[in-house]
Write a protein that holds these residues in place. Structure first.
Motif, PDB file in Angstrom:
ATOM      1  N   PRO A  14       0.804  -1.226   0.000  1.00 50.54           N
ATOM      2  CA  PRO A  14       0.000   0.000   0.000  1.00 50.54           C
ATOM      3  C   PRO A  14       0.842   1.283   0.000  1.00 50.54           C
ATOM      4  N   TYR A  15       1.937   1.320   0.757  1.00 49.85           N
ATOM      5  CA  TYR A  15       2.719   2.561   0.836  1.00 49.85           C
ATOM      6  C   TYR A  15       3.506   2.839  -0.444  1.00 49.85           C
ATOM      7  N   GLY A  16       4.121   1.815  -1.033  1.00 49.37           N
ATOM      8  CA  GLY A  16       4.871   2.024  -2.275  1.00 49.37           C
ATOM      9  C   GLY A  16       3.928   2.408  -3.406  1.00 49.37           C
ATOM     10  N   GLY A  34       8.929  -4.123  -6.981  1.00 52.85           N
ATOM     11  CA  GLY A  34       8.474  -5.018  -5.917  1.00 52.85           C
ATOM     12  C   GLY A  34       7.372  -5.939  -6.408  1.00 52.85           C
ATOM     13  N   GLN A  35       7.085  -6.943  -5.603  1.00 48.99           N
ATOM     14  CA  GLN A  35       5.971  -7.853  -5.899  1.00 48.99           C
ATOM     15  C   GLN A  35       4.710  -7.238  -5.309  1.00 48.99           C
ATOM     16  N   PRO A  36       3.659  -7.002  -6.115  1.00 47.17           N
ATOM     17  CA  PRO A  36       2.503  -6.272  -5.597  1.00 47.17           C
ATOM     18  C   PRO A  36       1.827  -7.009  -4.444  1.00 47.17           C
ATOM     19  N   LEU A  50      -9.113  -8.329   8.034  1.00 41.19           N
ATOM     20  CA  LEU A  50      -8.455  -7.075   8.426  1.00 41.19           C
ATOM     21  C   LEU A  50      -9.015  -6.603   9.759  1.00 41.19           C
ATOM     22  N   LYS A  51      -8.134  -5.969  10.552  1.00 41.85           N
ATOM     23  CA  LYS A  51      -8.585  -5.378  11.807  1.00 41.85           C
ATOM     24  C   LYS A  51      -9.200  -4.000  11.518  1.00 41.85           C
ATOM     25  N   SER A  52      -8.649  -3.327  10.504  1.00 37.92           N
ATOM     26  CA  SER A  52      -9.190  -2.003  10.165  1.00 37.92           C
ATOM     27  C   SER A  52     -10.505  -2.174   9.407  1.00 37.92           C
ATOM     28  N   SER A  53     -11.390  -1.187   9.563  1.00 41.40           N
ATOM     29  CA  SER A  53     -12.714  -1.286   8.942  1.00 41.40           C
ATOM     30  C   SER A  53     -12.602  -0.931   7.457  1.00 41.40           C
ATOM     31  N   THR A 110      13.136  -7.391  -7.675  1.00 42.88           N
ATOM     32  CA  THR A 110      13.636  -7.015  -6.342  1.00 42.88           C
ATOM     33  C   THR A 110      14.839  -6.082  -6.481  1.00 42.88           C
ATOM     34  N   VAL A 111      14.896  -5.084  -5.613  1.00 43.47           N
ATOM     35  CA  VAL A 111      16.069  -4.208  -5.571  1.00 43.47           C
ATOM     36  C   VAL A 111      17.086  -4.878  -4.648  1.00 43.47           C
ATOM     37  N   ARG A 112      18.300  -5.135  -5.197  1.00 41.74           N
ATOM     38  CA  ARG A 112      19.281  -5.879  -4.399  1.00 41.74           C
ATOM     39  C   ARG A 112      20.137  -4.943  -3.554  1.00 41.74           C
ATOM     40  N   VAL A 144       7.834  -6.959   7.056  1.00 39.32           N
ATOM     41  CA  VAL A 144       8.296  -8.338   7.266  1.00 39.32           C
ATOM     42  C   VAL A 144       9.726  -8.409   7.776  1.00 39.32           C
ATOM     43  N   ARG A 145      10.609  -7.570   7.197  1.00 42.41           N
ATOM     44  CA  ARG A 145      12.015  -7.673   7.628  1.00 42.41           C
ATOM     45  C   ARG A 145      12.215  -7.162   9.060  1.00 42.41           C
ATOM     46  N   PHE A 146      11.186  -6.558   9.650  1.00 41.48           N
ATOM     47  CA  PHE A 146      11.290  -6.084  11.028  1.00 41.48           C
ATOM     48  C   PHE A 146      10.592  -7.022  12.030  1.00 41.48           C
ATOM     49  N   PHE A 385      -0.718   1.784   9.555  1.00 41.67           N
ATOM     50  CA  PHE A 385      -1.933   1.295   8.902  1.00 41.67           C
ATOM     51  C   PHE A 385      -2.059   1.853   7.485  1.00 41.67           C
ATOM     52  N   VAL A 386      -2.873   1.164   6.683  1.00 36.86           N
ATOM     53  CA  VAL A 386      -3.105   1.586   5.303  1.00 36.86           C
ATOM     54  C   VAL A 386      -3.656   3.012   5.271  1.00 36.86           C
ATOM     55  N   SER A 387      -4.392   3.390   6.297  1.00 36.45           N
ATOM     56  CA  SER A 387      -5.020   4.721   6.304  1.00 36.45           C
ATOM     57  C   SER A 387      -3.983   5.847   6.367  1.00 36.45           C
TER      58      SER A 387
HETATM   59  C1  LIG Z   1      -0.871  -9.726  10.371  1.00 34.25           C
HETATM   60  C2  LIG Z   1      -1.029  -8.281  10.022  1.00 34.25           C
HETATM   61  C3  LIG Z   1      -2.292  -7.728   9.899  1.00 34.25           C
HETATM   62  C4  LIG Z   1      -2.446  -6.394   9.539  1.00 34.25           C
HETATM   63  N1  LIG Z   1      -3.708  -5.883   9.420  1.00 34.25           N
HETATM   64  C5  LIG Z   1      -3.876  -4.597   9.053  1.00 34.25           C
HETATM   65  C6  LIG Z   1      -5.179  -4.053   8.879  1.00 34.25           C
HETATM   66  O1  LIG Z   1      -6.188  -4.704   9.116  1.00 34.25           O
HETATM   67  N2  LIG Z   1      -5.290  -2.764   8.439  1.00 34.25           N
HETATM   68  C7  LIG Z   1      -4.188  -1.985   8.180  1.00 34.25           C
HETATM   69  O2  LIG Z   1      -4.374  -0.829   7.779  1.00 34.25           O
HETATM   70  N3  LIG Z   1      -2.942  -2.463   8.361  1.00 34.25           N
HETATM   71  C8  LIG Z   1      -2.762  -3.744   8.790  1.00 34.25           C
HETATM   72  N4  LIG Z   1      -1.496  -4.252   8.959  1.00 34.25           N
HETATM   73  C9  LIG Z   1      -0.354  -3.365   8.751  1.00 34.25           C
HETATM   74  C10 LIG Z   1       0.023  -3.436   7.275  1.00 34.25           C
HETATM   75  O3  LIG Z   1       1.032  -4.394   7.078  1.00 34.25           O
HETATM   76  C11 LIG Z   1       0.483  -2.131   6.815  1.00 34.25           C
HETATM   77  O4  LIG Z   1      -0.538  -1.192   7.019  1.00 34.25           O
HETATM   78  C12 LIG Z   1       0.788  -2.109   5.298  1.00 34.25           C
HETATM   79  O5  LIG Z   1       0.928  -3.370   4.705  1.00 34.25           O
HETATM   80  C13 LIG Z   1       2.054  -1.437   5.100  1.00 34.25           C
HETATM   81  O6  LIG Z   1       2.239  -1.319   3.719  1.00 34.25           O
HETATM   82  P1  LIG Z   1       3.676  -1.260   3.124  1.00 34.25           P
HETATM   83  O7  LIG Z   1       3.497  -0.909   1.708  1.00 34.25           O
HETATM   84  O8  LIG Z   1       4.516  -0.392   3.966  1.00 34.25           O
HETATM   85  O9  LIG Z   1       4.274  -2.730   3.319  1.00 34.25           O
HETATM   86  P2  LIG Z   1       3.934  -4.144   2.704  1.00 34.25           P
HETATM   87  O10 LIG Z   1       2.499  -4.286   2.428  1.00 34.25           O
HETATM   88  O11 LIG Z   1       4.577  -5.114   3.630  1.00 34.25           O
HETATM   89  O12 LIG Z   1       4.713  -4.149   1.317  1.00 34.25           O
HETATM   90  C14 LIG Z   1       6.118  -4.191   1.226  1.00 34.25           C
HETATM   91  C15 LIG Z   1       6.512  -4.240  -0.228  1.00 34.25           C
HETATM   92  O13 LIG Z   1       7.917  -4.079  -0.332  1.00 34.25           O
HETATM   93  C16 LIG Z   1       8.405  -4.980  -1.296  1.00 34.25           C
HETATM   94  N5  LIG Z   1       9.846  -5.137  -1.078  1.00 34.25           N
HETATM   95  C17 LIG Z   1      10.491  -5.431   0.077  1.00 34.25           C
HETATM   96  N6  LIG Z   1      11.835  -5.476  -0.149  1.00 34.25           N
HETATM   97  C18 LIG Z   1      12.010  -5.173  -1.457  1.00 34.25           C
HETATM   98  C19 LIG Z   1      13.148  -5.060  -2.295  1.00 34.25           C
HETATM   99  N7  LIG Z   1      14.389  -5.251  -1.823  1.00 34.25           N
HETATM  100  N8  LIG Z   1      12.952  -4.759  -3.605  1.00 34.25           N
HETATM  101  C20 LIG Z   1      11.722  -4.558  -4.103  1.00 34.25           C
HETATM  102  N9  LIG Z   1      10.618  -4.646  -3.349  1.00 34.25           N
HETATM  103  C21 LIG Z   1      10.759  -4.959  -2.049  1.00 34.25           C
HETATM  104  C22 LIG Z   1       7.547  -6.210  -1.116  1.00 34.25           C
HETATM  105  O14 LIG Z   1       7.601  -7.033  -2.264  1.00 34.25           O
HETATM  106  C23 LIG Z   1       6.177  -5.544  -0.943  1.00 34.25           C
HETATM  107  O15 LIG Z   1       5.654  -5.249  -2.217  1.00 34.25           O
HETATM  108  C24 LIG Z   1      -1.317  -5.587   9.325  1.00 34.25           C
HETATM  109  C25 LIG Z   1      -0.029  -6.135   9.460  1.00 34.25           C
HETATM  110  C26 LIG Z   1       0.112  -7.459   9.802  1.00 34.25           C
HETATM  111  C27 LIG Z   1       1.495  -8.012   9.924  1.00 34.25           C
END
Ligand SMILES: Cc1cc2nc3c(=O)[nH]c(=O)nc-3n(C[C@H](O)[C@H](O)[C@H](O)COP(=O)(O)OP(=O)(O)OC[C@H]3O[C@@H](n4cnc5c(N)ncnc54)[C@H](O)[C@@H]3O)c2cc1C
Length: 404
Positions: A14-16, A34-36, A50-53, A110-112, A144-146, A385-387
């Motif tokens: 969601p953030y990327g 990245g992998q979507p 999801l925990k969020s509404s 993937t970015v290495r 995940v890495r954290f 959170f996604v919000s």
């Molecule tokens: C079990 C669980 C339940 C959750 N439930 C909720 C919820 O209900 N509502 C909510 O708002 N949030 C929830 N969250 C939090 C949620 O994970 C974050 O809100 C959201 O996913 C963060 O988005 P992100 O884009 O930062 O990370 P992610 O969704 O984790 O995406 C990371 C991206 O980075 C990419 N990436 C990583 N390393 C590399 C690399 N070296 N090169 C290229 N790409 C790379 C991956 O492929 C992936 O596409 C939950 C989290 C967990 C763990």
């Protein structure tokens, strides 16, 4: 503008995706990798909700028609309300739909490695061997890495006796086994419920004196809540109540709080507790031991683990399990971001392991931005959170536009 003057977005969760959508709307040249939705597809249980509404689970885009409710409408379904938790499988489909419509230029590579270039900017190395330069890098690499496993349990991850909740998409392989789940937050509680429902024998071990759950919403739309309730505890993206209103609406102000206060708020606002709809899947279903701490863990010589527990009343106890799952959350630690060169990591100023960020999400290295969980210690719980995608993507795209 030459090809080197572009922003590189690492991550397609969601953030990327939101960052890329906002850069695109500002006509800033970018590449995104990245992998979507991989964090959601490969590191969360497939049968999770999801925990969020639905109201606060949309990825921010500048163009209209990209909200979760728009996706549902396109599938011919109602928008969904506070009383309908969103299944993970649906949220993943929404994220892929969002990506295909909003950021079709995503490169699933993937970015290495990311290095600093002499004189400014970055050199980016991809897994497929391509190397190129960028003026700015936005790290949206997710949670995940954290993943955090407590030190008492960490040595047993090598033997496969201990894992983290992020390691599981399907708990079916634990059917018939005794599994200890450590933690009291949503991931621990939902993992234990799913283990039980898939035929395992979970025991939940929580340090908290009691488990906490949210209260069931009384209406489907926050706007339909009675006026008195709305005044006492107004609705916001993160939930109901004045503290959540403050964290939802003023993440920029959060950054100016003293380190100590920010750290305390990050750990106390919204955590740890289970969603309202989890209570009936936990209460009375499987053993829950509250007020206990795991102080040691060792192989039991029979293919399982012996846990030594310290109870709040000072009593020591033992528990045997075939496997232990740490539902102990995530801790931002720059040291784990090995895709950044050691030189870059050294140059990023941190506090408690997390990067210190400017109002525009930029670290102490000019042009290096962090978003998502890595930005939560600076801007507060909204960024977990996604919000929080709208706030983050607006600020980052504005700052990167000035830089490009
Ligand atoms: C079990 C669980 C339940 C959750 N439930 C909720 C919820 O209900 N509502 C909510 O708002 N949030 C929830 N969250 C939090 C949620 O994970 C974050 O809100 C959201 O996913 C963060 O988005 P992100 O884009 O930062 O990370 P992610 O969704 O984790 O995406 C990371 C991206 O980075 C990419 N990436 C990583 N390393 C590399 C690399 N070296 N090169 C290229 N790409 C790379 C991956 O492929 C992936 O596409 C939950 C989290 C967990 C763990």
């Amino acid at each position: 503008m030459n090809a080197d003057q572009r922003v590189v977005v690492v991550g397609a969760g969601p953030y990327g995706l939101a960052t890329a959508a906002h850069l695109k709307a500002r006509h800033v040249p970018f590449r995104v990798f990245g992998q979507p939705m991989d964090g959601w597809r490969s590191h969360m249980p497939g049968r999770m909700y999801l925990k969020s509404s639905p109201f606060s689970s949309s990825i921010s885009a500048v163009v209209p028609g990209r909200r979760l409710e728009d996706f549902r409408a396109e599938e011919g379904r109602a928008p969904g309300g506070e009383r309908d938790p969103v299944p993970l499988e649906e949220f993943v489909r929404y994220g892929l739909w969002f990506q295909q419509r909003t950021v079709p230029e995503l490169e699933q590579v993937t970015v290495r490695r990311i290095d600093a270039r002499p004189g400014g900017g970055f050199r980016v190395l991809l897994d497929d061997g391509e190397e190129f330069a960028g003026t700015a890098v936005v790290l949206a690499v997710g949670v995940v890495r954290f993943a955090h496993v407590p030190p008492e349990l960490a040595p047993l991850t090598r033997d496969g006796l201990v894992s983290h909740t992020a390691d599981h998409v399907d708990f079916g392989r634990f059917a018939g086994q005794d599994v200890a789940v450590v933690g009291a937050g949503q991931s621990a509680l939902e993992s234990a419920a799913l283990l039980y429902e898939e035929g395992a024998r979970p025991t939940l071990l929580a340090r908290a004196a009691t488990l906490a759950f949210g209260s069931p919403p009384r209406t489907d739309s926050p706007a339909d809540r009675p006026l008195r309730e709305r005044v006492r505890a107004p609705s916001a993206l993160l939930g109901n109540g004045w503290p959540l209103v403050a964290c939802s609406r003023a993440p920029a102000a959060y950054r100016h709080l003293p380190d100590r206060v920010r750290d305390r708020l990050l750990h106390t606002v919204l955590g740890p507790y289970g969603a309202w709809w989890l209570r009936e899947r936990v209460d009375g279903r499987f053993p829950v031991r509250c007020g206990v701490r795991v102080v040691a863990a060792e192989p039991d010589g029979r293919g399982g683990v012996r846990l030594l527990l310290d109870a709040a009343d000072g009593q020591a106890a033992e528990l045997r399990a075939d496997h232990v799952i740490a539902g102990t959350g995530y801790r931002v630690d720059l040291g784990r971001l090995d895709l950044l060169s050691p030189e870059l990591r050294r140059r990023v100023v941190t506090a408690g392991g997390a990067p210190r960020l400017s109002a525009g999400f930029e670290s102490s290295v000019p042009g290096l931005y962090f978003t998502g969980l890595a930005a939560a210690p600076t801007f507060g719980p909204l960024l977990r959170f996604v919000s929080g995608t709208g706030f983050a993507a607006r600020r980052i795209s504005a700052a990167a536009t000035r830089q490009a």
